[in-house]
Design an enzyme around this catalytic site. Structure first.
Site, PDB file in Angstrom:
ATOM      1  N   ALA A   1      -5.147 -11.912 -23.110  1.00  0.00           N
ATOM      2  CA  ALA A   1      -3.906 -12.530 -23.584  1.00  0.00           C
ATOM      3  C   ALA A   1      -4.141 -13.835 -24.325  1.00  0.00           C
ATOM      4  O   ALA A   1      -3.241 -14.324 -25.013  1.00  0.00           O
ATOM      5  CB  ALA A   1      -2.958 -12.774 -22.408  1.00  0.00           C
TER       6      ALA A   1
ATOM      7  N   ASN B   1      -0.396 -15.913 -19.418  1.00  0.00           N
ATOM      8  CA  ASN B   1       0.542 -16.391 -20.432  1.00  0.00           C
ATOM      9  C   ASN B   1       0.992 -15.281 -21.376  1.00  0.00           C
ATOM     10  O   ASN B   1       0.366 -14.235 -21.486  1.00  0.00           O
ATOM     11  CB  ASN B   1      -0.112 -17.495 -21.258  1.00  0.00           C
ATOM     12  CG  ASN B   1      -1.453 -17.061 -21.843  1.00  0.00           C
ATOM     13  OD1 ASN B   1      -2.482 -17.228 -21.193  1.00  0.00           O
ATOM     14  ND2 ASN B   1      -1.463 -16.508 -23.046  1.00  0.00           N
TER      15      ASN B   1
ATOM     16  N   ASP C   1       0.448 -22.466 -21.300  1.00  0.00           N
ATOM     17  CA  ASP C   1      -0.720 -21.730 -20.797  1.00  0.00           C
ATOM     18  C   ASP C   1      -0.838 -21.818 -19.286  1.00  0.00           C
ATOM     19  O   ASP C   1      -1.925 -21.940 -18.733  1.00  0.00           O
ATOM     20  CB  ASP C   1      -2.014 -22.232 -21.458  1.00  0.00           C
ATOM     21  CG  ASP C   1      -3.142 -21.207 -21.356  1.00  0.00           C
ATOM     22  OD1 ASP C   1      -2.889 -20.100 -20.871  1.00  0.00           O
ATOM     23  OD2 ASP C   1      -4.266 -21.527 -21.750  1.00  0.00           O
TER      24      ASP C   1
ATOM     25  N   CYS D   1     -16.674 -20.927 -28.862  1.00  0.00           N
ATOM     26  CA  CYS D   1     -17.920 -20.691 -28.122  1.00  0.00           C
ATOM     27  C   CYS D   1     -18.971 -21.774 -28.342  1.00  0.00           C
ATOM     28  O   CYS D   1     -19.838 -21.969 -27.489  1.00  0.00           O
ATOM     29  CB  CYS D   1     -18.530 -19.339 -28.512  1.00  0.00           C
ATOM     30  SG  CYS D   1     -17.544 -17.915 -28.024  1.00  0.00           S
ATOM     31  N   HIS D   2     -18.931 -22.454 -29.469  1.00  0.00           N
ATOM     32  CA  HIS D   2     -19.987 -23.406 -29.809  1.00  0.00           C
ATOM     33  C   HIS D   2     -19.427 -24.819 -29.928  1.00  0.00           C
ATOM     34  O   HIS D   2     -18.566 -25.079 -30.771  1.00  0.00           O
ATOM     35  CB  HIS D   2     -20.647 -23.028 -31.137  1.00  0.00           C
ATOM     36  CG  HIS D   2     -21.379 -21.726 -31.091  1.00  0.00           C
ATOM     37  ND1 HIS D   2     -22.649 -21.602 -30.580  1.00  0.00           N
ATOM     38  CD2 HIS D   2     -21.009 -20.480 -31.491  1.00  0.00           C
ATOM     39  CE1 HIS D   2     -23.037 -20.339 -30.674  1.00  0.00           C
ATOM     40  NE2 HIS D   2     -22.057 -19.640 -31.218  1.00  0.00           N
TER      41      HIS D   2
END
Length: 734
Positions: A204, A285, A330, A659-660
């Site tokens: 989600a 959420n 969230d 991710c980075h």
């Protein structure tokens, strides 16, 4: 023959099943030493640990007393097992008949000799690394289930596996994903009912077109599909899969967009109550939840951010309670549940309890879903409280960030997230690994920044003001942001970002004691274990394992493991020796965030281990420290216009920063890449040259021009860091 009550027969069934499997449980009455466990509905864990939460009530409590508040200072290293992987470790092992079973990243399963750590067998589900793109917060797995000589696990790609507990051989496999064009993954632990395996999914958070939530049940013995419960309605004008969805659809308002799947994933927090034969779970959420919603526009959006109970035989809903109607912050409701028998207003109730992400501690009647209590256990400013008659939160002006950014407590990370809390029937307290963390949440579309919304970036346009928070640097991308001095005015004298272990009294609705575990930046601390030895055990992000007095919170022992700890510990006893075990490894939702400075020196941030302790044990073998400092290498020559650099920054933020991050973390810091990686940068991003390591290609999301500009932005960032390094007199990195 005297007729057995429903409650007594349910406990008898649980106990009979446990005995048949060789499990050691303690009756929900009293045990040697006088511990009254009647507040727990089911037998609690004793010498063995047969469920992820220790027992079916999810207490993460053990009746063992060998390790206690008088001798915890003698706790030391017993053995370790190298799991052979990296990334986040979030599962709690099981111990049954002298064997430890557990799951690691991707859903790999391990069976170990529980006294030595000797590997008995290992099951690798053979995940396609390309599926890592569908995992919101690292390729983690939160646990397995055991029944009658079989081990059950959901692998990251949504496959359900039934394994022979003696050999690890796969008995059956089921695909739980209904539409593989959507961004589904499975990271949560499975649960078992009387005759089924039940699992949810995640997805989600990953973009406006993300997945639709559901749970599904599969026959224990054969893997045959039984039923499915969807948490949110289908697109307009599509048939409702079950009657509850027609009611839910009315709560979404008249302008629901059929392009979206609506979210509501069940990525953790599944529980099963054998007495009522119902499954209790929470939902995440909405998607997209970041629609502009002031008070006049807000709709409830059922069944997002809700607790739901369904009949375990057919998946039909028994009751629901929505914690956060019209969630725009969230505030998932998937945190793990605890079942207990507690007094409320003079009457005893079998209850389900949850320390929710939204900052309120909820207590509901387990059979009916009636709201009994909703109390703030953390600092909350999005709501004044919860009306117990209507069950609805009382929103504040701070909750509405339509016109300007607001500093909202708690943040999208929650006041409590997946990390398990623990309930001790001895102390009567619940131990919550909590976050005292705000976020500057904003409506990007109208805030004057370059980015209007970050597609696929957790759906949350909220920025945590930790020690790296720089509003001036963010202004171009996100628009005007408040400075730290302004944010600090709400709570002067308190660090903006803290983690706190809290001992909560669920009957008297108050905090009894608390220990601040990190300040300034999130350490990503672990879940909690409590025992009848009057101790509480928790690991921290700085690599330390702490033992506290359960009643007072006084520290009893600290062990430096050198390994980041997110998972909850567990305990068991074999041949007269009590052990405490915990899985370690950094990752999870902190995958793109810098490793805490106190533990950044250890290479083990990318090495997974199981660590086991006992009284009289030795020092923990420390992982090898990182060899190279985190300096900037000299970047290769490049040319780029200012427009290219700005465009590259935007695309990096949109597609890479999930991710980075910049700094020592789990995934590579792309601002410190060696020349050989720069040479293959385009092939990595567009062709999947490093897909085997989890870096799936993004050729369906970014163009070749986008990649060139992202690379230029990273090279320029590396250049600036290198030049500052040289100016400061540091030697170039090799």
């Amino acid at each position: 023959m005297k007729k057995m009550s429903l409650r007594a027969s349910a406990i008898a069934l649980v106990s009979a099943a446990a005995l048949a499997s060789g499990l050691a449980l303690v009756s929900t009455a009293s045990i040697a030493g006088g511990l009254d466990t009647s507040s727990v509905p089911y037998p609690v864990a004793a010498e063995q640990w047969p469920f992820s939460g220790g027992d079916q009530a999810g207490t993460y409590f053990s009746a063992l007393t060998d390790i206690n508040d008088s001798n915890a200072g003698q706790l030391g290293f017993a053995w370790a097992f190298d799991m052979g992987t990296d990334r986040g470790q979030e599962a709690t092992p099981l111990v049954i008949d002298g064997v430890m079973y557990t799951s690691g990243v991707w859903g790999i399963v391990y069976a170990l000799e529980a006294t030595t750590g000797k590997l008995l067998w290992q099951f690798d589900p053979g995940i396609d690394p390309m599926s890592a793109r569908n995992a919101c917060c690292d390729t983690v797995n939160r646990g397995i289930a055991y029944r009658d000589g079989m081990v059950f696990v959901a692998s990251e790609d949504g496959k359900l596996h039934a394994l022979d507990a003696r050999t690890g051989a796969e008995k059956w496999q089921a695909d739980t994903i209904i539409n593989r064009k959507e961004v589904y993954a499975s990271t949560g632990g499975v649960i078992l009912t009387k005759d089924a395996v039940v699992i949810g999914n995640s997805g989600a958070d990953l973009g406006d077109g993300s997945s639709r939530g559901y749970i599904s049940a599969w026959d224990l013995k054969t893997g045959k599909f039984k039923w499915r419960f969807f948490t949110v309605p289908p697109a307009p004008n599509q048939p409702y899969e079950h009657p509850e969805l027609e009611m839910a659809a009315k709560s979404w308002g008249p302008n629901r967009d059929g392009r979206y799947q609506n979210g509501g994933a069940v990525w953790d927090g599944l529980s099963y109550d054998p007495e009522t034969d119902q499954i209790v779970f929470g939902t995440a959420n909405a998607s997209p939840y970041l629609r502009v919603k002031n008070a006049a526009e807000r709709h409830d959006d059922l069944f997002n951010a809700s607790i739901i109970a369904v009949n375990a035989q057919n998946g039909r809903m028994n009751w629901y309670y929505q914690e956060t109607p019209g969630d725009s912050w969230d505030y998932d409701a998937v945190q793990k549940f605890i079942f207990a028998n507690l007094p409320f207003e003079g009457q005893k109730h079998r209850v389900v309890m949850q320390a929710s992400k939204n900052g309120f501690y909820y207590t509901l009647d387990l059979k009916t879903g009636k709201l009994l209590g909703a109390d703030a256990y953390s600092y909350v400013n999005w709501a004044k409280g919860v009306d117990l008659k209507t069950g609805r939160p009382q929103f504040t002006e701070t909750a509405d960030y339509t016109l300007k950014p607001k500093n909202v407590y708690p943040s999208w990370a929650g006041a409590h997230t997946w990390n398990p809390m623990s309930f001790s029937p001895q102390s009567g307290l619940v131990y919550i690994p909590s976050l005292d963390v705000p976020n500057v949440i904003l409506n990007m579309a109208d805030n004057g920044g370059k980015l209007k919304h970050i597609e696929g970036f957790f759906n949350a346009d909220g920025i945590i003001p930790d020690e790296t928070y720089d509003p001036a640097a963010m202004k171009r991308l996100f628009g005007p942001m408040p400075d730290k001095a302004e944010l600090q005015k709400e709570r002067p004298g308190t660090k903006l970002v803290r983690e706190i272990l809290k001992a909560w009294d669920p009957v008297n609705h108050k905090i009894v004691w608390q220990q601040v575990t990190s300040e300034g930046n999130r350490g990503y601390d672990g879940g909690v274990l409590s025992t009848a030895g009057n101790v509480v055990v928790q690991g921290r992000g700085d690599g330390t394992l702490w033992v506290y007095n359960a009643k007072t919170g006084a520290p009893l022992k600290t062990i430096q493991t050198g390994s980041h700890i997110m998972a909850a510990p567990m305990t068991y006893k074999i041949n007269g020796v009590q052990y405490v075990a915990v899985q370690v490894g950094y990752g999870g939702s902190g995958i793109s965030f810098p490793i805490p400075p106190s533990s950044a020196a250890y290479r083990n941030m990318n090495t997974n281990r199981i660590l086991v302790f006992k009284l009289g044990g030795g020092e923990v073998p420390q992982p090898e420290k990182r060899v190279a400092p985190f300096d900037y290498p000299a970047p290769p020559p490049f040319k780029a216009t200012q427009a290219q650099l700005l465009h590259g920054e935007e695309k990096f933020t949109e597609y890479c920063s999930r991710c980075h991050g910049f700094g020592p973390g789990v995934t590579p810091d792309l601002s410190r890449l060696p020349p050989e990686v720069h040479a293959m940068f385009k092939d990595i991003v567009l062709k999947g040259a490093l897909a085997s390591l989890g870096m799936a290609p993004l050729n369906d999301l970014v163009s070749e021009k986008d990649v060139e500009d992202i690379h230029a932005y990273l090279l320029d960032t590396e250049r600036q860091g290198y030049e500052a390094q040289v100016k400061a007199g540091k030697k170039p990195a090799k």
